[in-house]
Design a protein around this motif. Structure first.
Motif, PDB file in Angstrom:
ATOM      1  N   MET A 168      42.814  16.029  47.785  1.00 15.87           N
ATOM      2  CA  MET A 168      43.811  17.062  47.873  1.00 15.87           C
ATOM      3  C   MET A 168      43.264  18.227  48.680  1.00 15.87           C
ATOM      4  SD  MET A 168      45.852  18.840  44.785  1.00 15.87           S
ATOM      5  CE  MET A 168      45.228  20.466  44.545  1.00 15.87           C
ATOM      6  N   THR A 169      43.974  18.640  49.682  1.00 16.81           N
ATOM      7  CA  THR A 169      43.566  19.741  50.532  1.00 16.81           C
ATOM      8  C   THR A 169      44.031  21.063  49.922  1.00 16.81           C
ATOM      9  OG1 THR A 169      43.849  18.307  52.445  1.00 16.81           O
ATOM     10  CG2 THR A 169      43.712  20.652  52.859  1.00 16.81           C
ATOM     11  N   PRO A 170      43.114  22.031  49.817  1.00 15.90           N
ATOM     12  CA  PRO A 170      43.531  23.317  49.245  1.00 15.90           C
ATOM     13  C   PRO A 170      44.486  24.048  50.192  1.00 15.90           C
ATOM     14  CG  PRO A 170      41.270  23.428  50.003  1.00 15.90           C
ATOM     15  CD  PRO A 170      41.705  22.006  50.151  1.00 15.90           C
ATOM     16  N   SER A 171      45.395  24.796  49.610  1.00 16.45           N
ATOM     17  CA  SER A 171      46.355  25.542  50.426  1.00 16.45           C
ATOM     18  C   SER A 171      45.696  26.801  50.975  1.00 16.45           C
ATOM     19  CB  SER A 171      47.573  25.913  49.592  1.00 16.45           C
ATOM     20  OG  SER A 171      47.208  26.859  48.605  1.00 16.45           O
ATOM     21  N   LYS A 172      46.387  27.416  51.910  1.00 15.16           N
ATOM     22  CA  LYS A 172      45.859  28.625  52.528  1.00 15.16           C
ATOM     23  C   LYS A 172      45.715  29.744  51.497  1.00 15.16           C
ATOM     24  CE  LYS A 172      46.508  31.630  56.478  1.00 15.16           C
ATOM     25  NZ  LYS A 172      47.313  31.938  57.656  1.00 15.16           N
ATOM     26  N   SER A 173      46.656  29.850  50.579  1.00 18.50           N
ATOM     27  CA  SER A 173      46.584  30.903  49.559  1.00 18.50           C
ATOM     28  C   SER A 173      45.405  30.671  48.607  1.00 18.50           C
ATOM     29  CB  SER A 173      47.896  30.982  48.781  1.00 18.50           C
ATOM     30  OG  SER A 173      48.154  29.759  48.122  1.00 18.50           O
ATOM     31  N   GLN A 174      45.100  29.397  48.317  1.00 21.82           N
ATOM     32  CA  GLN A 174      43.936  29.109  47.468  1.00 21.82           C
ATOM     33  C   GLN A 174      42.642  29.485  48.184  1.00 21.82           C
ATOM     34  OE1 GLN A 174      44.687  24.958  46.782  1.00 21.82           O
ATOM     35  NE2 GLN A 174      45.369  25.317  44.663  1.00 21.82           N
ATOM     36  N   LEU A 175      42.558  29.210  49.488  1.00 23.94           N
ATOM     37  CA  LEU A 175      41.363  29.574  50.239  1.00 23.94           C
ATOM     38  C   LEU A 175      41.200  31.084  50.325  1.00 23.94           C
ATOM     39  CD1 LEU A 175      41.530  26.974  53.151  1.00 23.94           C
ATOM     40  CD2 LEU A 175      39.959  27.000  51.224  1.00 23.94           C
ATOM     41  N   VAL A 176      42.294  31.796  50.534  1.00 26.98           N
ATOM     42  CA  VAL A 176      42.241  33.255  50.596  1.00 26.98           C
ATOM     43  C   VAL A 176      41.819  33.825  49.242  1.00 26.98           C
ATOM     44  CG1 VAL A 176      43.657  35.338  50.857  1.00 26.98           C
ATOM     45  CG2 VAL A 176      43.878  33.472  52.490  1.00 26.98           C
ATOM     46  N   ALA A 177      42.372  33.287  48.167  1.00 29.43           N
ATOM     47  CA  ALA A 177      42.022  33.763  46.830  1.00 29.43           C
ATOM     48  C   ALA A 177      40.554  33.494  46.513  1.00 29.43           C
ATOM     49  CB  ALA A 177      42.920  33.106  45.788  1.00 29.43           C
ATOM     50  N   THR A 178      40.078  32.311  46.856  1.00 29.71           N
ATOM     51  CA  THR A 178      38.679  31.964  46.611  1.00 29.71           C
ATOM     52  C   THR A 178      37.747  32.859  47.419  1.00 29.71           C
ATOM     53  OG1 THR A 178      39.327  29.676  46.214  1.00 29.71           O
ATOM     54  CG2 THR A 178      36.997  30.092  46.656  1.00 29.71           C
ATOM     55  N   THR A 179      38.106  33.121  48.671  1.00 27.58           N
ATOM     56  CA  THR A 179      37.298  34.003  49.504  1.00 27.58           C
ATOM     57  C   THR A 179      37.280  35.422  48.943  1.00 27.58           C
ATOM     58  OG1 THR A 179      37.860  32.682  51.442  1.00 27.58           O
ATOM     59  CG2 THR A 179      36.993  34.879  51.847  1.00 27.58           C
ATOM     60  N   ALA A 180      38.427  35.910  48.489  1.00 24.55           N
ATOM     61  CA  ALA A 180      38.499  37.252  47.917  1.00 24.55           C
ATOM     62  C   ALA A 180      37.677  37.358  46.637  1.00 24.55           C
ATOM     63  CB  ALA A 180      39.951  37.621  47.650  1.00 24.55           C
ATOM     64  N   ILE A 181      37.755  36.346  45.788  1.00 23.90           N
ATOM     65  CA  ILE A 181      36.981  36.360  44.543  1.00 23.90           C
ATOM     66  C   ILE A 181      35.491  36.319  44.840  1.00 23.90           C
ATOM     67  CG2 ILE A 181      36.430  35.001  42.478  1.00 23.90           C
ATOM     68  CD1 ILE A 181      39.429  34.243  42.401  1.00 23.90           C
ATOM     69  N   THR A 182      35.086  35.466  45.776  1.00 20.59           N
ATOM     70  CA  THR A 182      33.668  35.377  46.142  1.00 20.59           C
ATOM     71  C   THR A 182      33.171  36.700  46.712  1.00 20.59           C
ATOM     72  OG1 THR A 182      33.938  33.023  46.607  1.00 20.59           O
ATOM     73  CG2 THR A 182      31.985  34.099  47.511  1.00 20.59           C
ATOM     74  N   GLY A 183      33.964  37.317  47.578  1.00 23.01           N
ATOM     75  CA  GLY A 183      33.583  38.612  48.143  1.00 23.01           C
ATOM     76  C   GLY A 183      33.473  39.682  47.082  1.00 23.01           C
ATOM     77  N   ALA A 184      34.396  39.681  46.127  1.00 20.77           N
ATOM     78  CA  ALA A 184      34.353  40.671  45.049  1.00 20.77           C
ATOM     79  C   ALA A 184      33.123  40.479  44.166  1.00 20.77           C
ATOM     80  CB  ALA A 184      35.627  40.581  44.214  1.00 20.77           C
ATOM     81  N   VAL A 185      32.785  39.232  43.856  1.00 20.13           N
ATOM     82  CA  VAL A 185      31.593  38.958  43.043  1.00 20.13           C
ATOM     83  C   VAL A 185      30.334  39.398  43.781  1.00 20.13           C
ATOM     84  CG1 VAL A 185      30.159  37.103  42.080  1.00 20.13           C
ATOM     85  CG2 VAL A 185      32.624  37.112  41.678  1.00 20.13           C
ATOM     86  N   LEU A 186      30.238  39.090  45.063  1.00 17.25           N
ATOM     87  CA  LEU A 186      29.058  39.491  45.833  1.00 17.25           C
ATOM     88  C   LEU A 186      28.958  41.010  45.959  1.00 17.25           C
ATOM     89  CD1 LEU A 186      29.037  36.803  48.658  1.00 17.25           C
ATOM     90  CD2 LEU A 186      27.485  36.989  46.711  1.00 17.25           C
ATOM     91  N   LEU A 187      30.081  41.662  46.196  1.00 14.64           N
ATOM     92  CA  LEU A 187      30.077  43.121  46.290  1.00 14.64           C
ATOM     93  C   LEU A 187      29.696  43.752  44.961  1.00 14.64           C
ATOM     94  CD1 LEU A 187      30.655  45.632  48.009  1.00 14.64           C
ATOM     95  CD2 LEU A 187      33.016  45.502  47.227  1.00 14.64           C
ATOM     96  N   GLY A 188      30.245  43.230  43.868  1.00 11.49           N
ATOM     97  CA  GLY A 188      29.893  43.747  42.544  1.00 11.49           C
ATOM     98  C   GLY A 188      28.419  43.557  42.225  1.00 11.49           C
ATOM     99  N   THR A 189      27.877  42.401  42.586  1.00  9.75           N
ATOM    100  CA  THR A 189      26.451  42.143  42.369  1.00  9.75           C
ATOM    101  C   THR A 189      25.599  43.104  43.182  1.00  9.75           C
ATOM    102  OG1 THR A 189      26.940  39.817  41.972  1.00  9.75           O
ATOM    103  CG2 THR A 189      24.657  40.380  42.469  1.00  9.75           C
ATOM    104  N   ALA A 190      25.989  43.340  44.436  1.00  9.73           N
ATOM    105  CA  ALA A 190      25.223  44.254  45.290  1.00  9.73           C
ATOM    106  C   ALA A 190      25.265  45.681  44.755  1.00  9.73           C
ATOM    107  CB  ALA A 190      25.766  44.201  46.714  1.00  9.73           C
ATOM    108  N   ILE A 191      26.426  46.122  44.316  1.00  8.11           N
ATOM    109  CA  ILE A 191      26.548  47.482  43.777  1.00  8.11           C
ATOM    110  C   ILE A 191      25.742  47.617  42.495  1.00  8.11           C
ATOM    111  CG2 ILE A 191      28.179  49.098  42.711  1.00  8.11           C
ATOM    112  CD1 ILE A 191      30.239  48.138  44.800  1.00  8.11           C
ATOM    113  N   TRP A 192      25.826  46.630  41.607  1.00  6.82           N
ATOM    114  CA  TRP A 192      25.061  46.680  40.366  1.00  6.82           C
ATOM    115  C   TRP A 192      23.560  46.695  40.637  1.00  6.82           C
ATOM    116  CZ3 TRP A 192      21.497  43.254  38.343  1.00  6.82           C
ATOM    117  CH2 TRP A 192      21.034  43.560  37.067  1.00  6.82           C
TER     118      TRP A 192
END
Length: 97
Positions: free
Chosen positions: A1-25
């Protein structure tokens, strides 16, 4: 099953938020106890100039490598998927920045 564009955008946003939160902490909790980045370099001007020269050569390489790849692709019209070389060149420039 190929992920949809919205799933890829959501996954990228979540990953970016986790990395940014880790860097700030990390910076807020550990940054005060660490020495500044340039602490050792400022004690020795020749060491500082060595870093300036080497970083300048690295930056030059990050600009010349994509330039040479893109020149090659522009001159050779028989290369299939030449657009990938353009993307690779943009990626190298982005890494250099």
């Amino acid at each position: 099953m190929t992920p949809s564009k919205s799933q890829l955008v959501a996954t990228t946003a979540i990953t970016g938020a986790v990395l940014l939160g880790t860097a700030i902490w990390t910076q807020s909790s550990l940054g005060a106890r660490l020495l500044p980045h340039s602490f050792c370099i400022t004690a020795s001007p020749p060491l500082l100039w060595l870093h300036v020269a080497s970083d300048s050569l690295i930056a030059l390489a990050y600009l010349l490598i994509p330039w040479s790849i893109l020149n090659f692709v522009r001159k050779r019209h028989d290369i299939p998927f030449g657009w990938i070389a353009w993307l690779f060149g943009a990626f190298i420039v982005a890494c250099g920045l």
